[in-house]
Enzyme design. Structure first.
Site, short mmCIF file in Angstrom:
data_model
loop_
_atom_site.label_atom_id
_atom_site.label_comp_id
_atom_site.label_asym_id
_atom_site.label_seq_id
_atom_site.Cartn_x
_atom_site.Cartn_y
_atom_site.Cartn_z
N ASP A 259 -55.20 17.09 -44.33
CA ASP A 259 -56.36 17.69 -43.68
C ASP A 259 -57.23 18.32 -44.76
O ASP A 259 -56.98 19.43 -45.22
CB ASP A 259 -55.91 18.75 -42.67
CG ASP A 259 -57.09 19.40 -41.95
OD1 ASP A 259 -58.25 18.98 -42.19
OD2 ASP A 259 -56.86 20.34 -41.16
N ASN B 186 -65.70 10.02 -48.34
CA ASN B 186 -66.26 9.61 -47.04
C ASN B 186 -65.94 10.59 -45.91
O ASN B 186 -66.73 10.73 -44.97
CB ASN B 186 -65.73 8.23 -46.68
CG ASN B 186 -66.03 7.85 -45.24
OD1 ASN B 186 -67.17 7.58 -44.88
ND2 ASN B 186 -65.00 7.84 -44.40
N TYR C 17 -75.06 20.29 -40.33
CA TYR C 17 -74.79 18.97 -40.89
C TYR C 17 -75.79 18.63 -41.99
O TYR C 17 -75.41 18.18 -43.09
CB TYR C 17 -74.84 17.92 -39.79
CG TYR C 17 -74.49 16.52 -40.24
CD1 TYR C 17 -73.25 16.23 -40.79
CD2 TYR C 17 -75.41 15.49 -40.11
CE1 TYR C 17 -72.92 14.94 -41.20
CE2 TYR C 17 -75.10 14.19 -40.52
CZ TYR C 17 -73.86 13.94 -41.06
OH TYR C 17 -73.54 12.65 -41.46
#
Length: 255
Positions: free
Chosen positions: A61, A88, A154
């Protein structure tokens, strides 16, 4: 094209990440997938095994920053030297600025910014040993907003990724390491498809109309559209490219 290159891909079990992993394996690269879900890792490894390349998986994680050094050591125990790192793994939640709490902000910063920064830092000597390449997956949301998609957390994180790409490229070139980013448009991943499926019939019609209007090529992308560009940036054909942020977005950011 990538024969025997050792490639690490974070978030490599679905969507864009798995598309990249598959493309690398098809081009004879060895692949090391990092993701949280152990079952998905096993399935992905089984699929990639058909290409007769070396495949490793590791459950981790990356949003838990304290675990990254151990994760890196686990990788280096298997591969002391690395050719390609594809950062990614990430998260995207689209909530209004006034409704974005500190926990959600931290989640974006940890997984989208701190994790790739620290992972790259921990693997840097291993990459330099092979004059390797770092490829960061950014987003058009770093500089292009859409109506109805409030994206401050974001966009902040992907803007940081773009700045990280350029600044690290400037430093890393002295060690022979190239650093580039790909900024995809909307890509047909399981997450995007789930969001589309939740729309009403009217909403789906409006979505299709929007795609036809804002994308000059008239469609959203597929994982293969991103993976092809990633293979190119990792290959020797891109040996004089560093610090680039490549828009692979069907022309979205032309308008």
């Amino acid at each position: 094209m990538l024969s025997n290159k050792r490639t690490i891909i974070t978030g490599g079990t679905d969507g864009i990440g798995f598309g990249i992993a598959k493309a690398f394996a098809e081009n004879n690269a060895s692949v090391f997938l990092i993701a949280r879900d152990e079952e998905n890792l096993k399935k992905s490894a089984a699929t990639l095994s058909q290409f007769d390349v070396e495949v490793h998986v590791l459950s981790a994680d990356l949003s838990n920053i304290s675990t990254i050094k151990k994760t890196t050591q686990d990788i280096l125990n298997i591969w002391p030297e690395v050719d390609v790192l594809v950062n990614n793994a990430g998260i995207a939640r689209f909530n209004p600025f006034t409704e974005t709490n500190e926990e959600e902000l931290d989640l974006h910063l940890n997984l989208n910014v701190k994790a790739p920064y620290i992972l790259t830092q921990q693997l840097f000597d291993a990459l330099a040993a092979r004059k390797g390449s770092v490829i960061n997956i950014s987003s058009y949301f770093s500089h292009r907003m859409l109506p109805g998609r409030p994206s401050t957390a974001y966009s902040l994180s992907k803007g940081a990724m773009d700045a990280f790409t350029k600044s690290l490229a400037y430093e890393a070139g002295q060690r022979g390491v190239r650093v580039n980013a790909i900024a995809p448009g909307t890509v047909n991943t399981p997450l995007v498809q789930a969001n589309i499926n939740r729309l009403t019939d009217e909403g789906k019609t409006k979505f299709d109309e929007m795609i036809g209007t804002i994308y000059p090529l008239g469609r959203i992308g597929e994982p293969d559209d991103i993976s092809g560009a990633t293979v190119f940036l990792a290959s020797d054909q891109a040996r004089w490219i560093t610090g680039a942020i490549l828009a692979v977005d069907g022309g979205l950011t032309t308008n």
